[in-house]
Design a protein around this motif. Structure first.
Motif, short mmCIF file in Angstrom:
data_model
loop_
_atom_site.label_atom_id
_atom_site.label_comp_id
_atom_site.label_asym_id
_atom_site.label_seq_id
_atom_site.Cartn_x
_atom_site.Cartn_y
_atom_site.Cartn_z
N UNK A 1 26.20 -58.06 7.16
CA UNK A 1 25.78 -58.15 5.76
C UNK A 1 24.59 -57.25 5.50
N UNK A 2 24.41 -56.90 4.24
CA UNK A 2 23.24 -56.13 3.81
C UNK A 2 22.73 -56.77 2.53
N UNK A 3 21.58 -57.41 2.61
CA UNK A 3 21.05 -58.17 1.48
C UNK A 3 19.74 -57.56 1.00
N UNK A 4 19.74 -57.11 -0.25
CA UNK A 4 18.55 -56.52 -0.86
C UNK A 4 17.99 -55.40 0.01
N UNK A 5 16.70 -55.46 0.38
CA UNK A 5 16.04 -54.35 1.07
C UNK A 5 14.67 -54.79 1.54
N UNK A 6 14.07 -53.98 2.39
CA UNK A 6 12.70 -54.22 2.84
C UNK A 6 11.89 -52.96 2.65
N UNK A 7 11.55 -52.32 3.77
CA UNK A 7 10.75 -51.10 3.72
C UNK A 7 11.48 -49.97 2.99
N UNK A 8 12.79 -50.14 2.80
CA UNK A 8 13.57 -49.09 2.15
C UNK A 8 13.11 -48.80 0.72
N UNK A 9 12.40 -49.74 0.10
CA UNK A 9 11.90 -49.46 -1.26
C UNK A 9 10.94 -48.27 -1.23
N UNK A 10 10.07 -48.23 -0.26
CA UNK A 10 9.14 -47.10 -0.14
C UNK A 10 9.89 -45.81 0.13
N UNK A 11 10.93 -45.90 0.96
CA UNK A 11 11.74 -44.71 1.22
C UNK A 11 12.38 -44.22 -0.08
N UNK A 12 12.89 -45.16 -0.87
CA UNK A 12 13.58 -44.79 -2.11
C UNK A 12 12.64 -44.05 -3.06
N UNK A 13 11.43 -44.55 -3.23
CA UNK A 13 10.47 -43.87 -4.10
C UNK A 13 10.21 -42.47 -3.59
N UNK A 14 10.05 -42.34 -2.29
CA UNK A 14 9.79 -41.02 -1.70
C UNK A 14 10.94 -40.06 -1.93
N UNK A 15 12.17 -40.52 -1.74
CA UNK A 15 13.32 -39.65 -1.93
C UNK A 15 13.49 -39.23 -3.39
N UNK A 16 13.15 -40.12 -4.31
CA UNK A 16 13.25 -39.79 -5.73
C UNK A 16 12.17 -38.80 -6.15
N UNK A 17 10.95 -39.07 -5.71
CA UNK A 17 9.82 -38.21 -6.09
C UNK A 17 9.98 -36.81 -5.49
N UNK A 18 10.47 -36.75 -4.25
CA UNK A 18 10.63 -35.45 -3.57
C UNK A 18 11.90 -34.72 -3.99
N UNK A 19 12.72 -35.38 -4.84
CA UNK A 19 13.96 -34.81 -5.36
C UNK A 19 15.02 -34.63 -4.27
N UNK A 20 14.88 -35.33 -3.17
CA UNK A 20 15.91 -35.26 -2.13
C UNK A 20 17.17 -36.00 -2.57
N UNK A 21 17.01 -36.92 -3.51
CA UNK A 21 18.15 -37.59 -4.13
C UNK A 21 18.01 -37.47 -5.63
N UNK A 22 19.08 -36.99 -6.28
CA UNK A 22 19.09 -36.80 -7.72
C UNK A 22 19.97 -37.86 -8.38
N UNK A 23 19.35 -38.79 -9.08
CA UNK A 23 20.09 -39.90 -9.67
C UNK A 23 20.50 -39.64 -11.13
N UNK A 24 20.10 -38.51 -11.67
CA UNK A 24 20.37 -38.26 -13.10
C UNK A 24 21.86 -38.34 -13.46
#
Length: 348
Positions: free
Chosen positions: A288-311
């Motif tokens: 199972x995979x339920x919600x998240x932990x430290x991955x929230x910080x990773x997500x902010x980093x990937x969005x800010x650095x434009x490594x992931x484009x969610x537009x």
């Protein structure tokens, strides 16, 4: 006294816009003005059905757990953020003292307070309101040039990153993702980031699959139009992100011997049959995979650095006062992927 507008769900299809007075601030709390907040599948369940899985609305609930905004006020002991600062908001408020938190699995916290959830009573009110108060520890300050709409994807992206993290090493692997909604498409993006060789997206509608291709899927399949033979043994890792027993059946059929299935979606227990003998004989890992932990910080980093484009996933933004129209659009998967509500910070 400052008055703020809030969306309140009283029962199924009973959403009201209500005024609330200014909240007091404890020393470590922060008031945030809403920039943008995404409507999630659980929010839709609360609105249309009055419940999300086993969590039933027992008092008026303000939903919303994926948001970004601007700091408006800070408590006397707050040092990490200041008024006027853009922030991503982590809806998880773990206790940090239970055995799960101390083991580094905060997402399984036995005393979790998750914003916009009816999982406990009194309910934890969410962020579909003009301003809201959270603990300083739930905020990630952002100084980069990124829109509120993009930053509000940090929470669902964290869910996707956690799912991929639970999948094990993906470098050179083939991955099948059932469901091409927001989470499914973000899992596609996260799997690409993790080095997957092939990423197959499955859904029962054309519009989500078009978005999945934009997200980076190497192949898209209408799973309702395929025979069992066509789906058999086609992926090393199968991630269920549709929240349906039919999608889970697809994963169980598509996983190769010795493969792994990761369940992200919330399934209805009604009519669910689980082929345990097949899992045993083919030595499948089922996690199972339920919600998240430290991955929230990773997500902010990937969005800010434009490594992931969610537009490509953002379909529309509507002001808070048009919440009912926004929920209606968000529920129409033939027209939308992610719909967000916007607050006063979006026009500051």
């Amino acid at each position: 006294m400052t008055v703020t507008l809030s969306c309140k769900i009283h029962a199924a299809k009973d959403l009201r816009l209500e005024s609330e007075g200014e909240a007091g601030l404890a020393p470590h709390e922060v008031e945030v003005a809403l920039g943008a907040a995404g409507i999630c599948g659980s929010d839709l369940h609360y609105y249309f059905h009055g419940r999300a899985g086993a969590f039933e609305i027992r008092e008026p609930l303000t939903p919303g757990h994926e948001a970004a905004g601007v700091v408006r006020r800070t408590g006397s002991a707050v040092k990490g953020v200041a008024p006027g600062q853009k922030v991503a908001v982590n809806p998880s408020h773990a206790c940090h003292v239970c055995r799960y938190c101390r083991e580094g699995r905060e997402n399984l916290c036995s005393s979790m307070r998750f914003l916009g959830s009816a999982s406990i009573y009194p309910h934890v009110q969410g962020m579909f309101r003009e301003s809201f108060v959270v603990a300083e520890s739930q905020l990630t300050p952002v100084n980069a040039d990124i829109s509120f709409g993009e930053l509000a994807f940090a929470e669902p992206l964290a869910v996707a990153l956690h799912a991929v993290n639970r999948s094990g090493p993906l470098l050179g692997k083939s991955v099948l993702v059932t469901g091409a909604g927001t989470i499914g498409c973000l899992i596609v993006m996260a799997a690409r980031l993790a080095g997957a060789k092939e990423i197959i997206s499955c859904d029962i509608a054309d519009h989500p699959l078009q978005v999945a291709r934009q997200a980076g899927a190497t192949q898209t399949l209408r799973s309702d139009r395929l025979t069992g033979k066509e789906l058999s043994d086609i992926a090393d890792i199968c991630i269920e992100a549709a929240g349906s027993k039919e999608a889970l059946a697809t994963c169980l059929q598509a996983a190769r011997r010795g493969g792994r299935i990761v369940q992200v979606g919330t399934l209805s227990a009604e009519g669910l049959q689980f082929p345990a003998n097949s899992v045993m004989a083919r030595e499948l890992d089922y996690v199972g995979a339920f919600r998240f932990g430290v991955e929230f910080d990773w997500a902010v980093n990937y969005l800010v650095s434009k490594r992931i484009d969610v537009k490509p996933l953002l379909t529309a933004q509507l002001p808070l006062r048009d919440a009912v129209a926004a929920f209606t659009l968000a529920a129409d998967k033939s027209r939308s992927t992610k719909v967000q509500l916007t607050g006063e910070a979006a026009i500051m």
